[in-house]
Design a protein around this motif. Sequence first.
Motif, PDB file in Angstrom:
ATOM      1  N   MET A  50      38.939  63.815 103.156  1.00  0.00           N
ATOM      2  CA  MET A  50      39.441  65.021 103.812  1.00  0.00           C
ATOM      3  C   MET A  50      40.046  64.706 105.178  1.00  0.00           C
ATOM      4  O   MET A  50      41.102  65.238 105.545  1.00  0.00           O
ATOM      5  N   CYS A  51      39.383  63.828 105.931  1.00  0.00           N
ATOM      6  CA  CYS A  51      39.895  63.478 107.265  1.00  0.00           C
ATOM      7  C   CYS A  51      41.197  62.689 107.171  1.00  0.00           C
ATOM      8  O   CYS A  51      42.144  62.938 107.927  1.00  0.00           O
ATOM      9  N   SER A  52      41.242  61.725 106.265  1.00  0.00           N
ATOM     10  CA  SER A  52      42.460  60.922 106.142  1.00  0.00           C
ATOM     11  C   SER A  52      43.626  61.776 105.655  1.00  0.00           C
ATOM     12  O   SER A  52      44.787  61.509 105.969  1.00  0.00           O
ATOM     13  N   HIS A  53      43.307  62.829 104.909  1.00  0.00           N
ATOM     14  CA  HIS A  53      44.334  63.703 104.342  1.00  0.00           C
ATOM     15  C   HIS A  53      44.846  64.728 105.351  1.00  0.00           C
ATOM     16  O   HIS A  53      46.047  65.016 105.392  1.00  0.00           O
ATOM     17  N   ASP A  58      46.863  63.795 113.314  1.00  0.00           N
ATOM     18  CA  ASP A  58      46.926  65.033 114.098  1.00  0.00           C
ATOM     19  C   ASP A  58      46.096  64.811 115.362  1.00  0.00           C
ATOM     20  O   ASP A  58      44.864  64.902 115.325  1.00  0.00           O
ATOM     21  N   PRO A  59      46.730  64.504 116.486  1.00  0.00           N
ATOM     22  CA  PRO A  59      45.981  64.166 117.707  1.00  0.00           C
ATOM     23  C   PRO A  59      45.025  65.260 118.164  1.00  0.00           C
ATOM     24  O   PRO A  59      43.925  64.966 118.639  1.00  0.00           O
ATOM     25  N   VAL A  60      45.424  66.516 118.019  1.00  0.00           N
ATOM     26  CA  VAL A  60      44.563  67.614 118.475  1.00  0.00           C
ATOM     27  C   VAL A  60      43.303  67.692 117.614  1.00  0.00           C
ATOM     28  O   VAL A  60      42.180  67.785 118.123  1.00  0.00           O
ATOM     29  N   SER A  61      43.475  67.637 116.295  1.00  0.00           N
ATOM     30  CA  SER A  61      42.323  67.703 115.393  1.00  0.00           C
ATOM     31  C   SER A  61      41.436  66.472 115.538  1.00  0.00           C
ATOM     32  O   SER A  61      40.201  66.563 115.473  1.00  0.00           O
ATOM     33  N   LYS A 109      32.161  79.373 117.461  1.00  0.00           N
ATOM     34  CA  LYS A 109      32.753  78.488 118.461  1.00  0.00           C
ATOM     35  C   LYS A 109      34.179  78.185 118.047  1.00  0.00           C
ATOM     36  O   LYS A 109      34.450  77.898 116.880  1.00  0.00           O
ATOM     37  N   HIS A 110      35.084  78.260 118.989  1.00  0.00           N
ATOM     38  CA  HIS A 110      36.492  78.003 118.692  1.00  0.00           C
ATOM     39  C   HIS A 110      36.791  76.517 118.808  1.00  0.00           C
ATOM     40  O   HIS A 110      36.389  75.858 119.762  1.00  0.00           O
ATOM     41  N   PHE A 111      37.486  75.980 117.804  1.00  0.00           N
ATOM     42  CA  PHE A 111      37.878  74.575 117.813  1.00  0.00           C
ATOM     43  C   PHE A 111      39.395  74.470 117.781  1.00  0.00           C
ATOM     44  O   PHE A 111      40.069  75.231 117.082  1.00  0.00           O
ATOM     45  N   GLU A 112      39.914  73.515 118.512  1.00  0.00           N
ATOM     46  CA  GLU A 112      41.351  73.266 118.526  1.00  0.00           C
ATOM     47  C   GLU A 112      41.751  72.471 117.288  1.00  0.00           C
ATOM     48  O   GLU A 112      41.000  71.623 116.814  1.00  0.00           O
ATOM     49  N   GLY A 113      42.953  72.743 116.779  1.00  0.00           N
ATOM     50  CA  GLY A 113      43.492  71.967 115.664  1.00  0.00           C
ATOM     51  C   GLY A 113      43.379  72.695 114.340  1.00  0.00           C
ATOM     52  O   GLY A 113      42.277  72.876 113.821  1.00  0.00           O
ATOM     53  N   ASP A 114      44.521  73.108 113.789  1.00  0.00           N
ATOM     54  CA  ASP A 114      44.504  73.833 112.513  1.00  0.00           C
ATOM     55  C   ASP A 114      43.943  72.970 111.383  1.00  0.00           C
ATOM     56  O   ASP A 114      43.190  73.455 110.530  1.00  0.00           O
ATOM     57  N   ASN A 115      44.311  71.705 111.361  1.00  0.00           N
ATOM     58  CA  ASN A 115      43.830  70.826 110.294  1.00  0.00           C
ATOM     59  C   ASN A 115      42.316  70.629 110.382  1.00  0.00           C
ATOM     60  O   ASN A 115      41.615  70.628 109.365  1.00  0.00           O
ATOM     61  N   PHE A 116      41.819  70.471 111.601  1.00  0.00           N
ATOM     62  CA  PHE A 116      40.371  70.342 111.775  1.00  0.00           C
ATOM     63  C   PHE A 116      39.666  71.588 111.255  1.00  0.00           C
ATOM     64  O   PHE A 116      38.653  71.500 110.550  1.00  0.00           O
ATOM     65  N   ASN A 117      40.188  72.747 111.589  1.00  0.00           N
ATOM     66  CA  ASN A 117      39.548  73.992 111.172  1.00  0.00           C
ATOM     67  C   ASN A 117      39.596  74.196 109.663  1.00  0.00           C
ATOM     68  O   ASN A 117      38.662  74.750 109.075  1.00  0.00           O
ATOM     69  N   ASP A 118      40.664  73.725 109.008  1.00  0.00           N
ATOM     70  CA  ASP A 118      40.716  73.800 107.542  1.00  0.00           C
ATOM     71  C   ASP A 118      39.600  72.959 106.913  1.00  0.00           C
ATOM     72  O   ASP A 118      38.925  73.385 105.973  1.00  0.00           O
ATOM     73  N   VAL A 119      39.419  71.739 107.440  1.00  0.00           N
ATOM     74  CA  VAL A 119      38.367  70.855 106.925  1.00  0.00           C
ATOM     75  C   VAL A 119      36.993  71.452 107.213  1.00  0.00           C
ATOM     76  O   VAL A 119      36.123  71.516 106.331  1.00  0.00           O
ATOM     77  N   LEU A 120      36.785  71.894 108.450  1.00  0.00           N
ATOM     78  CA  LEU A 120      35.491  72.455 108.834  1.00  0.00           C
ATOM     79  C   LEU A 120      35.153  73.686 107.998  1.00  0.00           C
ATOM     80  O   LEU A 120      34.010  73.856 107.545  1.00  0.00           O
ATOM     81  N   LYS A 213      44.443  76.474  98.763  1.00  0.00           N
ATOM     82  CA  LYS A 213      43.937  75.236  98.181  1.00  0.00           C
ATOM     83  C   LYS A 213      44.328  74.093  99.123  1.00  0.00           C
ATOM     84  O   LYS A 213      45.344  73.423  98.923  1.00  0.00           O
ATOM     85  N   PRO A 214      43.516  73.863 100.160  1.00  0.00           N
ATOM     86  CA  PRO A 214      43.915  72.912 101.204  1.00  0.00           C
ATOM     87  C   PRO A 214      43.897  71.450 100.776  1.00  0.00           C
ATOM     88  O   PRO A 214      44.451  70.601 101.470  1.00  0.00           O
TER      89      PRO A 214
END
Length: 460
Positions: A50-53, A58-61, A109-120, A213-214
């Motif tokens: 998931m992280c590699s994908h 993505d520097p922010v995520s 809690k708010h997290f920066e990064g759209d990709n990070f939030n999709d994984v989380l 379907k992320p």
Amino acid sequence: MLKKVVKLGDFVEERSNGEKIRYIVQTAPPEMEDAVVEHMTTFFLPREPMCSHRILGDPVSTKTLQELWREAVQGGTTLVALQIVDGEEPKIIGANVTPISEKTPAGDKHFEGDNFNDVLEALIDVAQRGNIYEKYGVDRYMTGYGLSVDRDYHGYKIGQRILECRRPLCKLLGVEATGTVFTASSSQHIAAKIGFETLAEFEYSTYTVNGKKPFADLPGKMLMMATSSRRMSKVVKLGEFVEQRRNGDKLRFIVQIATPDMTEDIIHLMTEFFMTREPLTQAGVLGDPASTRDLHNLWREEIARGTSIAALEVKEGKDPKLFGVNITPVCVKGEKHDSKLEGEHSGTLFKLLDEVTAMGNVYERYGVTKYLSGMGLAVDADYHGFNAGRRILECRRPLCQHLGIQVTATVFTAPASQHIASKLGFETLSELNYATYEDKEKGHPFASVPGKAVMMALKY
């Protein structure tokens, strides 16, 4: 938060090419934060599906994930594997970021990064569907934010040893369950191997959250896997006894199959009351740290297999207290033990034991393909006189019945255990005098040791 470093295991492992390393598993102190984050960024981020994908690149995520790791390390419960080399600083070769998850969250809690939030979002959803709080009846559990091993150290069972060390850490923390959404096939395999059960399962390609379907083009699946102290400590009772010493003192105790959560207590008991009294370990292993580690690792492996025996004192209003143990592996015809020995003295010891065992010819004599063996019997010195050693040996019978085994056989190395075994009906199959035993490379390594090793067996 843990305020001090806790050492949870000391291992020597060998790759298939014969290379050996020694490493310890411990909790990571706060000052190790940067090193842990660097390790996870280098070895976890590019390889976890998931992280590699979604996060890698993505520097922010990536920064958000690193901050999450930093916060977890500061909590004091993260596990690290450190290579130990004489004269060098310990080196991180593996890590598992393992914070404690609470049933009542601290709040959104708010997290920066759209990709990070999709994984989380996906991980939280799968974890919730696993329903760990209700399944195990707990209000907190040890979770995981990533398990990683330095690629140069693959093949040394580091991932498995780290995961196994969650058990003693949970016990220390008073946490009754551990669970993680394992996202790679390798970690899923290891978790299943050491007793984690699957609570929820989703294919990446079909997984849907909030109408999206992320991970549609990812192979494999996510598994919410967990285990609890109750699951780790499922009791199979083999006997219950009340015994009296000559001075009138009475003791009530049970004999049961040893459970994984007892592992470190068993290692301590065997070290203090077996190694200091058993003739062959006294003769060399006891003063040899490498050989001592060999025995500790062998005992850990056998305890994890769930066939060893423990004796526990039972007192009303108190937790049962471990005071006796018999490490009892199952030997199977045609299977060779693949554990590698680092110590000089442990190697010599097992050569003798293997020779006496081969002379006993258990498989052919009894016409069986497996039998229950022994790798050490010990009773706390404060409990001598209560027939505990005899009762433990007697309980091999119900253990064999439980396992579907007809024969038990052991190389008994001390007069006391040989005497008890004989009284219980064990017959002698072979024996070797210590003084005359000859090793092709070392001559007579036990020339000064009185007595003999006796292979004894009993068919039920």
